[in-house]
Motif scaffolding. Structure first.
Motif, PDB file in Angstrom:
ATOM      1  N   ASP A 248      49.949  38.146  51.921  1.00  0.00           N
ATOM      2  CA  ASP A 248      50.068  36.693  51.746  1.00  0.00           C
ATOM      3  C   ASP A 248      48.714  36.001  51.687  1.00  0.00           C
ATOM      4  O   ASP A 248      48.605  34.879  51.184  1.00  0.00           O
ATOM      5  N   ASN A 249      47.670  36.660  52.223  1.00  0.00           N
ATOM      6  CA  ASN A 249      46.333  36.063  52.224  1.00  0.00           C
ATOM      7  C   ASN A 249      45.450  36.594  51.100  1.00  0.00           C
ATOM      8  O   ASN A 249      44.244  36.347  51.087  1.00  0.00           O
ATOM      9  N   ILE A 250      46.034  37.333  50.179  1.00  0.00           N
ATOM     10  CA  ILE A 250      45.288  37.901  49.056  1.00  0.00           C
ATOM     11  C   ILE A 250      45.711  37.205  47.769  1.00  0.00           C
ATOM     12  O   ILE A 250      46.893  36.941  47.553  1.00  0.00           O
ATOM     13  N   SER A 251      44.731  36.906  46.923  1.00  0.00           N
ATOM     14  CA  SER A 251      45.012  36.320  45.610  1.00  0.00           C
ATOM     15  C   SER A 251      45.125  37.452  44.588  1.00  0.00           C
ATOM     16  O   SER A 251      44.180  38.224  44.405  1.00  0.00           O
ATOM     17  N   PHE A 252      46.286  37.554  43.940  1.00  0.00           N
ATOM     18  CA  PHE A 252      46.538  38.624  42.981  1.00  0.00           C
ATOM     19  C   PHE A 252      46.632  38.057  41.560  1.00  0.00           C
ATOM     20  O   PHE A 252      47.161  36.962  41.349  1.00  0.00           O
ATOM     21  N   SER A 253      46.143  38.834  40.608  1.00  0.00           N
ATOM     22  CA  SER A 253      46.375  38.547  39.195  1.00  0.00           C
ATOM     23  C   SER A 253      46.464  39.884  38.465  1.00  0.00           C
ATOM     24  O   SER A 253      46.022  40.914  38.980  1.00  0.00           O
ATOM     25  N   LYS A 254      47.038  39.851  37.266  1.00  0.00           N
ATOM     26  CA  LYS A 254      47.248  41.102  36.536  1.00  0.00           C
ATOM     27  C   LYS A 254      47.177  40.855  35.038  1.00  0.00           C
ATOM     28  O   LYS A 254      47.783  39.905  34.527  1.00  0.00           O
ATOM     29  N   LYS A 255      46.426  41.696  34.345  1.00  0.00           N
ATOM     30  CA  LYS A 255      46.315  41.584  32.897  1.00  0.00           C
ATOM     31  C   LYS A 255      46.136  42.973  32.308  1.00  0.00           C
ATOM     32  O   LYS A 255      45.269  43.736  32.743  1.00  0.00           O
ATOM     33  N   ASP A 256      46.959  43.286  31.322  1.00  0.00           N
ATOM     34  CA  ASP A 256      46.900  44.585  30.642  1.00  0.00           C
ATOM     35  C   ASP A 256      46.968  45.747  31.634  1.00  0.00           C
ATOM     36  O   ASP A 256      46.292  46.766  31.465  1.00  0.00           O
ATOM     37  N   GLY A 257      47.761  45.572  32.686  1.00  0.00           N
ATOM     38  CA  GLY A 257      47.955  46.645  33.657  1.00  0.00           C
ATOM     39  C   GLY A 257      46.905  46.722  34.743  1.00  0.00           C
ATOM     40  O   GLY A 257      47.011  47.558  35.641  1.00  0.00           O
ATOM     41  N   VAL A 258      45.873  45.872  34.691  1.00  0.00           N
ATOM     42  CA  VAL A 258      44.813  45.886  35.700  1.00  0.00           C
ATOM     43  C   VAL A 258      45.059  44.765  36.708  1.00  0.00           C
ATOM     44  O   VAL A 258      45.140  43.593  36.340  1.00  0.00           O
ATOM     45  N   ILE A 259      45.174  45.151  37.983  1.00  0.00           N
ATOM     46  CA  ILE A 259      45.417  44.195  39.063  1.00  0.00           C
ATOM     47  C   ILE A 259      44.089  43.817  39.707  1.00  0.00           C
ATOM     48  O   ILE A 259      43.289  44.686  40.066  1.00  0.00           O
ATOM     49  N   THR A 260      43.851  42.521  39.855  1.00  0.00           N
ATOM     50  CA  THR A 260      42.681  42.021  40.577  1.00  0.00           C
ATOM     51  C   THR A 260      43.162  41.399  41.879  1.00  0.00           C
ATOM     52  O   THR A 260      44.057  40.550  41.872  1.00  0.00           O
ATOM     53  N   ALA A 261      42.583  41.847  42.998  1.00  0.00           N
ATOM     54  CA  ALA A 261      42.967  41.350  44.322  1.00  0.00           C
ATOM     55  C   ALA A 261      41.722  40.830  45.032  1.00  0.00           C
ATOM     56  O   ALA A 261      40.752  41.569  45.211  1.00  0.00           O
TER      57      ALA A 261
END
Length: 243
Positions: free
Chosen positions: A89-102
């Motif tokens: 809950d305290n992590i910002s997640f994003s995802k593009k072309d299968g790559v997750i950024t945390a």
């Protein structure tokens, strides 16, 4: 009578010819190879994809798996008992072309002080696995004092003061870390200090006002040290173990 005999002969010949044809067909079938007769019809085999099933959407499974990987990596870097586990809950997640950024922030102990650092990890979602692409565990920043746990907030500056008494000294050999457990009531302070073999201070492991009931683990370079316990206002009870 002659016509009847001829008719009977014709029917007999036809029967013989028909029987011969059946025997030839049966013989041909019998000579067919067993392999050819037993060859089954091929069926398409199932394939397991190693690509993300949701290349541009972060799922709850992604969050849980990546959070566990981040905590395991931080623990491996700092050692057990140093870093407070982060939660999804305290992590910002994003995802593009299968790559997750945390991205987020984690707290860790530096002596009796709690500090924080920012982190950013990227993982490639391979559906059945997550492959680390990059990581940055951040630049050190001081954690707000109000957020410090009461058991780790020091009320005194580092170092031995004139009102402290040396209670005990131990020679210790450390491979990677040392864990100190301290219990003390009453007034005064407790200082557990690590020095080199010449008595020069290396690190204050615990420096707190009483009452004290805490455990601290510190990572230090491998080598031989002296562990010194100082108190003011009465003795304390403490133990240690090295790794």
């Amino acid at each position: 009578m002659k016509k009847i005999k001829r008719l009977i002969l014709s029917v007999s010949c036809l029967a013989l010819l028909s029987g011969c044809g059946q025997k030839k067909t049966a013989a041909a079938a019998a000579t067919q190879s067993p392999e050819a007769a037993a060859t089954p019809t091929p069926t398409p085999s199932a394939t397991v994809t190693t690509e993300s099933l949701s290349p541009n959407a972060v799922t709850e499974y992604d969050k849980t798996a990546v959070t566990a990987l981040i905590n395991a990596d931080l623990k491996a870097y700092y050692g057990a008992g140093i870093v407070t586990a982060v939660i999804a809950d305290n992590i910002s997640f994003s995802k593009k072309d299968g790559v997750i950024t945390a991205s987020g922030e984690y707290n860790y102990k530096d002596g009796s002080t709690v500090k924080s650092r920012n982190f950013t990890y990227t993982y490639l979602d391979r559906n059945v696995d997550y492959e680390e692409q990059s990581k940055d565990i951040g630049t050190e920043t001081s954690a707000p004092k109000a957020d410090l746990p009461s058991s780790t907030a020091s009320s005194k500056t580092s170092g031995v003061t004139s009102d402290m008494t040396l209670q005990d000294t131990f020679d210790v050999t450390i491979s990677s870390s040392i864990t100190i457990t301290v219990s003390a009531n009453g007034d005064g302070n407790v200082l557990i200090q690590l020095t080199d073999t010449n008595g020069k201070a290396v690190k204050d492991l615990i420096n707190q006002a009483k009452p004290v009931n805490t455990e601290v683990t510190e990572t230090v370079p491998a080598g031989s040290y002296q562990l010194k316990a100082y108190t003011s206002g009465g003795a304390c009870t403490f133990s240690y173990r090295t790794n």
